[in-house]
Design a protein around this motif. Sequence first.
Motif, PDB file in Angstrom:
ATOM      1  N   GLY A   1       5.416  -4.023 -11.218  1.00  0.00           N
ATOM      2  CA  GLY A   1       4.770  -2.830 -11.735  1.00  0.00           C
ATOM      3  C   GLY A   1       4.893  -1.639 -10.815  1.00  0.00           C
ATOM      4  N   VAL A   2       4.697  -1.860  -9.520  1.00  0.00           N
ATOM      5  CA  VAL A   2       4.769  -0.762  -8.552  1.00  0.00           C
ATOM      6  C   VAL A   2       6.205  -0.265  -8.406  1.00  0.00           C
ATOM      7  CG1 VAL A   2       4.363  -0.077  -6.165  1.00  0.00           C
ATOM      8  CG2 VAL A   2       2.721  -1.538  -7.331  1.00  0.00           C
ATOM      9  N   ALA A   3       7.147  -1.196  -8.249  1.00  0.00           N
ATOM     10  CA  ALA A   3       8.550  -0.800  -8.094  1.00  0.00           C
ATOM     11  C   ALA A   3       9.043  -0.072  -9.348  1.00  0.00           C
ATOM     12  CB  ALA A   3       9.420  -2.025  -7.824  1.00  0.00           C
ATOM     13  N   GLY A   4       8.679  -0.585 -10.526  1.00  0.00           N
ATOM     14  CA  GLY A   4       9.101   0.071 -11.759  1.00  0.00           C
ATOM     15  C   GLY A   4       8.522   1.462 -11.909  1.00  0.00           C
ATOM     16  N   THR A   5       7.243   1.623 -11.549  1.00  0.00           N
ATOM     17  CA  THR A   5       6.619   2.952 -11.625  1.00  0.00           C
ATOM     18  C   THR A   5       7.272   3.912 -10.649  1.00  0.00           C
ATOM     19  OG1 THR A   5       4.520   1.922 -12.269  1.00  0.00           O
ATOM     20  CG2 THR A   5       4.420   4.184 -11.469  1.00  0.00           C
ATOM     21  N   LEU A   6       7.605   3.425  -9.462  1.00  0.00           N
ATOM     22  CA  LEU A   6       8.303   4.272  -8.491  1.00  0.00           C
ATOM     23  C   LEU A   6       9.677   4.707  -9.011  1.00  0.00           C
ATOM     24  CD1 LEU A   6       7.368   2.366  -5.233  1.00  0.00           C
ATOM     25  CD2 LEU A   6       6.888   4.785  -5.668  1.00  0.00           C
TER      26      LEU A   6
ATOM     27  N   ARG B   1       0.828  -1.206   0.000  1.00  0.00           N
ATOM     28  CA  ARG B   1       0.000   0.000   0.000  1.00  0.00           C
ATOM     29  C   ARG B   1       0.860   1.252   0.000  1.00  0.00           C
ATOM     30  NH1 ARG B   1      -3.124  -2.147   5.146  1.00  0.00           N
ATOM     31  NH2 ARG B   1      -4.487  -3.740   4.236  1.00  0.00           N
ATOM     32  N   GLY B   2       1.925   1.213   0.774  1.00  0.00           N
ATOM     33  CA  GLY B   2       2.807   2.384   0.840  1.00  0.00           C
ATOM     34  C   GLY B   2       3.459   2.692  -0.495  1.00  0.00           C
ATOM     35  N   GLY B   3       3.805   1.649  -1.236  1.00  0.00           N
ATOM     36  CA  GLY B   3       4.384   1.870  -2.561  1.00  0.00           C
ATOM     37  C   GLY B   3       3.407   2.544  -3.496  1.00  0.00           C
ATOM     38  N   LEU B   4       2.144   2.083  -3.468  1.00  0.00           N
ATOM     39  CA  LEU B   4       1.114   2.708  -4.298  1.00  0.00           C
ATOM     40  C   LEU B   4       0.913   4.169  -3.907  1.00  0.00           C
ATOM     41  CD1 LEU B   4      -1.511  -0.188  -4.361  1.00  0.00           C
ATOM     42  CD2 LEU B   4      -0.258   0.700  -6.340  1.00  0.00           C
ATOM     43  N   ALA B   5       0.818   4.415  -2.612  1.00  0.00           N
ATOM     44  CA  ALA B   5       0.610   5.783  -2.140  1.00  0.00           C
ATOM     45  C   ALA B   5       1.799   6.674  -2.470  1.00  0.00           C
ATOM     46  CB  ALA B   5       0.354   5.779  -0.634  1.00  0.00           C
ATOM     47  N   ALA B   6       3.006   6.105  -2.417  1.00  0.00           N
ATOM     48  CA  ALA B   6       4.208   6.898  -2.692  1.00  0.00           C
ATOM     49  C   ALA B   6       4.270   7.349  -4.147  1.00  0.00           C
ATOM     50  CB  ALA B   6       5.456   6.098  -2.339  1.00  0.00           C
ATOM     51  N   ILE B   7       3.676   6.584  -5.064  1.00  0.00           N
ATOM     52  CA  ILE B   7       3.613   7.019  -6.468  1.00  0.00           C
ATOM     53  C   ILE B   7       2.860   8.339  -6.551  1.00  0.00           C
ATOM     54  CG2 ILE B   7       2.649   6.494  -8.746  1.00  0.00           C
ATOM     55  CD1 ILE B   7       3.065   3.499  -8.047  1.00  0.00           C
ATOM     56  N   SER B   8       1.712   8.398  -5.883  1.00  0.00           N
ATOM     57  CA  SER B   8       0.902   9.616  -5.891  1.00  0.00           C
ATOM     58  C   SER B   8       1.615  10.749  -5.157  1.00  0.00           C
ATOM     59  CB  SER B   8      -0.452   9.345  -5.237  1.00  0.00           C
ATOM     60  OG  SER B   8      -1.081   8.236  -5.835  1.00  0.00           O
TER      61      SER B   8
ATOM     62  N   ASP C   1      12.416   5.606  -1.057  1.00  0.00           N
ATOM     63  CA  ASP C   1      12.130   4.973   0.236  1.00  0.00           C
ATOM     64  C   ASP C   1      11.111   3.851   0.053  1.00  0.00           C
ATOM     65  OD1 ASP C   1      13.877   6.568   1.610  1.00  0.00           O
ATOM     66  OD2 ASP C   1      12.350   7.921   2.424  1.00  0.00           O
ATOM     67  N   ALA C   2      10.112   4.101  -0.788  1.00  0.00           N
ATOM     68  CA  ALA C   2       9.088   3.082  -1.038  1.00  0.00           C
ATOM     69  C   ALA C   2       9.675   1.890  -1.788  1.00  0.00           C
ATOM     70  CB  ALA C   2       7.936   3.694  -1.824  1.00  0.00           C
ATOM     71  N   VAL C   3      10.568   2.131  -2.734  1.00  0.00           N
ATOM     72  CA  VAL C   3      11.215   1.035  -3.461  1.00  0.00           C
ATOM     73  C   VAL C   3      11.990   0.145  -2.491  1.00  0.00           C
ATOM     74  CG1 VAL C   3      13.013   0.460  -5.140  1.00  0.00           C
ATOM     75  CG2 VAL C   3      11.352   2.250  -5.662  1.00  0.00           C
TER      76      VAL C   3
END
Length: 385
Positions: free
Chosen positions: A226-231, A183-190, A210-212
């Motif tokens: 997907g999340v790590a790459g977007t970050l 969840r933190g990774g998703l929120a960190a994108i925003s 930090d999220a990565v």
Amino acid sequence: MAELRARRGMSQQVFADRIRRSKSWVDKVERGVRTLDRLSVIETVAGALGVAPDVLLAGNAPRESVADTGGDVDQVRAALARYDLPGPGSDDRPTPSLAELDSQAGYAWTAYRHGHHPQVLRLLPGLLADSRRMCHAHPQEAADLSVRVNRLAAHVLVKLGEGDLAWLAADRAMSAANGDPWRGGLAAISLAQALRTLGRGRLAMTAAMDAVRQIDLAPPHPRQTGVAGTLLIEAALAAAISSDVTAAGELTERATRLADDADCHDHDGIAFSATGVDLARALIATWSGDHHLAVLRHRRAIGAIGWHLLPAEHRAAHLIDIARAHLDIGDAGAAGQALVNADRIAPAETRTRPVAREALTAALRAGPTTAGVARLAAAVGLARS
């Protein structure tokens, strides 16, 4: 054109003589066989008819030209500004079930991916209020929903240049994540997007990285790549606006290696792929001042199969951003065409976003202006200078 000509009592031949065209040409235009595709021709025709060029252009512009989002943004602001503890009797609306709210959030995210931003804005106040009530009553079960809805609010507000409000919504998403790496990774994108919109590149880069690191330490997750790459892409873009070209390059290289393993499309705000990394490289080149390289990378990326797999919102947003690179190398025609193409893909991107309006204004001033750009300018209420 035919209607205006007839009103003035001119035959096709008389009108053709006035604009120095053949009667056959006039007939084909009036029957729709040919189009008025050059602004110089439109201006000549308009002069012969005694009207402004915008009168002809307005007939070709879509009716729903510009959405006024100011009132809807105020409603979202009011929803985000509420800090009272909701409970029974706090308002007259029954709270939907968690499953119903999750379905509504999914619908709103789908609208966002298709670039229907005014529609998303209208949905958000209710979603924010209901998800807040649900999270208060069932904090563990509703955590994913709260992150999902607040992230959506942040993404849309970034589009509209409301960086401070987007930061608030992203911060709410981070709080709802409650330390969970996924969840933190998703929120960190925003959060990174909101900070970047405010020009806080270093802070955005730190939030993303930090999220990565938290994701890297967490157990494997189906959407981890997907999340790590977007970050990583968000961190690279943040590095670019901070003039850290070296870091931007290193981060895009890391993202490329992840993209080689898997493509992740059409999830809430996640459209990670090799093509997405290439588009980010083009933007980084633009922000680094190498506009020729930016255009080259852009052309290669949109020629790939992956371009058409990206959400409409992503493609239109990129075309708006790359218009600046075209303008900076003196190619106003390509800049204008990029904006016209963006409008065809997702009209709300060009008609509600301040950055799109700025790019269109610059394209109009740079000239010469094509008919397509002139039509778009008429649709959004911009006068040709």
